[in-house]
Design an enzyme around this catalytic site. Structure first.
Site, PDB file in Angstrom:
ATOM      1  N   SER A 140       0.852  -1.191   0.000  1.00 44.76           N
ATOM      2  CA  SER A 140       0.000   0.000   0.000  1.00 44.76           C
ATOM      3  C   SER A 140       0.883   1.235   0.000  1.00 44.76           C
ATOM      4  CB  SER A 140      -0.856  -0.012   1.277  1.00 44.76           C
ATOM      5  OG  SER A 140      -1.534   1.209   1.448  1.00 44.76           O
ATOM      6  N   TYR A 153      -1.631  -0.760  10.720  1.00 45.13           N
ATOM      7  CA  TYR A 153      -1.870  -1.107   9.308  1.00 45.13           C
ATOM      8  C   TYR A 153      -0.599  -0.837   8.498  1.00 45.13           C
ATOM      9  CZ  TYR A 153      -3.904  -1.119   4.611  1.00 45.13           C
ATOM     10  OH  TYR A 153      -4.180  -1.395   3.286  1.00 45.13           O
TER      11      TYR A 153
HETATM   12  P1  NDP Z   1     -11.811  -5.390   0.159  1.00 41.00           P
HETATM   13  O1  NDP Z   1     -12.256  -5.245   1.567  1.00 41.00           O
HETATM   14  O2  NDP Z   1     -12.771  -5.098  -0.923  1.00 41.00           O
HETATM   15  O3  NDP Z   1     -11.188  -6.832  -0.082  1.00 41.00           O
HETATM   16  C1  NDP Z   1     -10.451  -7.502   0.908  1.00 41.00           C
HETATM   17  C2  NDP Z   1     -10.470  -8.973   0.589  1.00 41.00           C
HETATM   18  O4  NDP Z   1      -9.701  -9.661   1.585  1.00 41.00           O
HETATM   19  C3  NDP Z   1     -11.871  -9.564   0.608  1.00 41.00           C
HETATM   20  O5  NDP Z   1     -12.044 -10.366  -0.529  1.00 41.00           O
HETATM   21  C4  NDP Z   1     -11.887 -10.417   1.877  1.00 41.00           C
HETATM   22  O6  NDP Z   1     -12.668 -11.574   1.646  1.00 41.00           O
HETATM   23  C5  NDP Z   1     -10.412 -10.813   1.967  1.00 41.00           C
HETATM   24  N1  NDP Z   1     -10.047 -11.271   3.299  1.00 41.00           N
HETATM   25  C6  NDP Z   1     -10.066 -10.604   4.474  1.00 41.00           C
HETATM   26  N2  NDP Z   1      -9.693 -11.402   5.473  1.00 41.00           N
HETATM   27  C7  NDP Z   1      -9.439 -12.630   4.916  1.00 41.00           C
HETATM   28  C8  NDP Z   1      -9.011 -13.874   5.423  1.00 41.00           C
HETATM   29  N3  NDP Z   1      -8.780 -14.055   6.733  1.00 41.00           N
HETATM   30  N4  NDP Z   1      -8.847 -14.897   4.559  1.00 41.00           N
HETATM   31  C9  NDP Z   1      -9.071 -14.738   3.245  1.00 41.00           C
HETATM   32  N5  NDP Z   1      -9.479 -13.582   2.698  1.00 41.00           N
HETATM   33  C10 NDP Z   1      -9.652 -12.538   3.532  1.00 41.00           C
HETATM   34  O7  NDP Z   1     -10.521  -4.439   0.048  1.00 41.00           O
HETATM   35  P2  NDP Z   1      -9.430  -4.199  -1.115  1.00 41.00           P
HETATM   36  O8  NDP Z   1      -9.814  -4.871  -2.353  1.00 41.00           O
HETATM   37  O9  NDP Z   1      -9.172  -2.761  -1.119  1.00 41.00           O
HETATM   38  O10 NDP Z   1      -8.158  -4.904  -0.457  1.00 41.00           O
HETATM   39  C11 NDP Z   1      -7.281  -5.758  -1.171  1.00 41.00           C
HETATM   40  C12 NDP Z   1      -5.850  -5.476  -0.759  1.00 41.00           C
HETATM   41  O11 NDP Z   1      -5.467  -4.192  -1.230  1.00 41.00           O
HETATM   42  C13 NDP Z   1      -5.620  -5.465   0.761  1.00 41.00           C
HETATM   43  O12 NDP Z   1      -4.418  -6.133   1.055  1.00 41.00           O
HETATM   44  C14 NDP Z   1      -5.498  -3.975   1.068  1.00 41.00           C
HETATM   45  O13 NDP Z   1      -4.740  -3.754   2.234  1.00 41.00           O
HETATM   46  C15 NDP Z   1      -4.820  -3.489  -0.190  1.00 41.00           C
HETATM   47  N6  NDP Z   1      -4.932  -2.044  -0.429  1.00 41.00           N
HETATM   48  C16 NDP Z   1      -6.157  -1.456  -0.657  1.00 41.00           C
HETATM   49  C17 NDP Z   1      -6.242  -0.077  -0.839  1.00 41.00           C
HETATM   50  C18 NDP Z   1      -7.553   0.618  -1.035  1.00 41.00           C
HETATM   51  O14 NDP Z   1      -7.582   1.879  -1.036  1.00 41.00           O
HETATM   52  N7  NDP Z   1      -8.663  -0.079  -1.244  1.00 41.00           N
HETATM   53  C19 NDP Z   1      -5.045   0.781  -0.840  1.00 41.00           C
HETATM   54  C20 NDP Z   1      -3.831   0.047  -0.595  1.00 41.00           C
HETATM   55  C21 NDP Z   1      -3.786  -1.305  -0.416  1.00 41.00           C
HETATM   56  P3  NDP Z   1     -13.582 -12.332   2.744  1.00 41.00           P
HETATM   57  O15 NDP Z   1     -14.061 -11.280   3.705  1.00 41.00           O
HETATM   58  O16 NDP Z   1     -14.670 -12.932   1.920  1.00 41.00           O
HETATM   59  O17 NDP Z   1     -12.671 -13.351   3.351  1.00 41.00           O
END
Ligand code: NDP
Length: 241
Positions: A140, A153
């Site tokens: 990130s 975070y």
């Molecule tokens: P979302 O919340 O839309 O997606 C997060 C995903 O992580 C979901 O599919 C969720 O699925 C999954 N997840 C969470 N916990 C678990 C677990 N224990 N096991 C398996 N899957 C898990 O957020 P983003 O798409 O934004 O996030 C994706 C990545 O991008 C993350 O690593 C985030 O830190 C990073 N990021 C995002 C930014 C943003 O502005 N959006 C900026 C910088 C980085 P489920 O709950 O079904 O398990």
């Protein structure tokens, strides 16, 4: 034309993971979707197949090493190889350290750091045995800077960059890419319990780029020739400070 790859994506039930799965499948790659909300990955995989793509889904909690291992082993068994793992699953329950939200700290460590390490542990022996593979880890902008409420975070996202750089230095056969997005329009802020912090993040999200912009960066990295290792891509809204 780039040959079709077997691509495993964690956290594919929403946001960046889902968008990446759809993009890569549309480009002819075989995608294996993992996340805890099985009904959502099932629906995404179904839609991809209905559009002519190759997709399958498996319930996955990345905090469990054995679950991550069977996710990878299953894909290896079915397809003979894993070309790419996208360690995308992540959570961001922001709070000031004074709030002592220790459970949230631990959850971020478990998902954002341990989850990535579990992914690496699950695929590394398979990729080393084959002498090829690609691990893409989601860090990130918060892996480059620290802001109030984001200490833990940010720590997890700095860790993702450290782990990725270590893996890269130890590898001559496996490619390692860090993707560092800025504000991206996803469900990530839903996990922030504090109303004021959530509102402030959502205000920043007004300039957010679509999740497909990050998916396109991942697609770029994995479709370079095998001797080209794209190590880090920072992708953020033009107007983000
Ligand atoms: P979302 O919340 O839309 O997606 C997060 C995903 O992580 C979901 O599919 C969720 O699925 C999954 N997840 C969470 N916990 C678990 C677990 N224990 N096991 C398996 N899957 C898990 O957020 P983003 O798409 O934004 O996030 C994706 C990545 O991008 C993350 O690593 C985030 O830190 C990073 N990021 C995002 C930014 C943003 O502005 N959006 C900026 C910088 C980085 P489920 O709950 O079904 O398990």
């Amino acid at each position: 034309m780039v040959p079709s790859k077997v691509v495993l994506i964690t956290g594919a039930s929403s946001g960046i993971g889902e968008a990446t799965a759809r993009l890569l499948a549309a480009a002819g790659h075989r995608v294996v979707l993992g996340a805890r909300r099985e009904e959502r990955i099932e629906a995404v995989a179904k839609e991809i197949r209905a559009a002519g793509g190759m997709a399958e889904h498996h319930a996955l909690d990345v905090t469990s090493l054995s679950a991550m291992r069977s996710f990878a082993a299953g894909a290896q068994e079915r397809h003979g190889q894993i070309d790419v793992l996208v360690n995308n699953a992540g959570v961001m329950p922001l709070s000031p350290l004074d709030a002592l939200a220790v459970e949230d700290w631990n959850r971020m460590i478990d998902v954002n750091i341990r989850g990535v390490l579990h992914g690496i542990a699950a695929v590394l022996p398979l990729m080393r045995a084959r002498g090829a593979g690609h691990i893409v880890n989601l860090s990130s902008i918060s892996g480059h800077r620290v802001d109030p409420t984001a200490a833990v975070y940010s720590a997890t996202k700095f860790a993702v960059r450290a782990i990725s750089e270590g893996l890269r230095q130890e590898s001559r056969d496996i490619r390692v890419t860090v993707i560092s997005p800025g504000f991206t329009s996803t469900e990530l802020s839903d996990g922030i319990r504090d109303n004021d912090i959530r509102a402030a993040v959502r205000e920043g999200m007004r300039s957010a780029i679509p999740a497909t912009a990050v998916g396109a960066a991942i697609e770029y990295a994995i479709t370079q020739p095998s001797e080209v290792d794209v190590n880090e891509i920072v992708v953020r809204p033009t107007m983000q400070a």
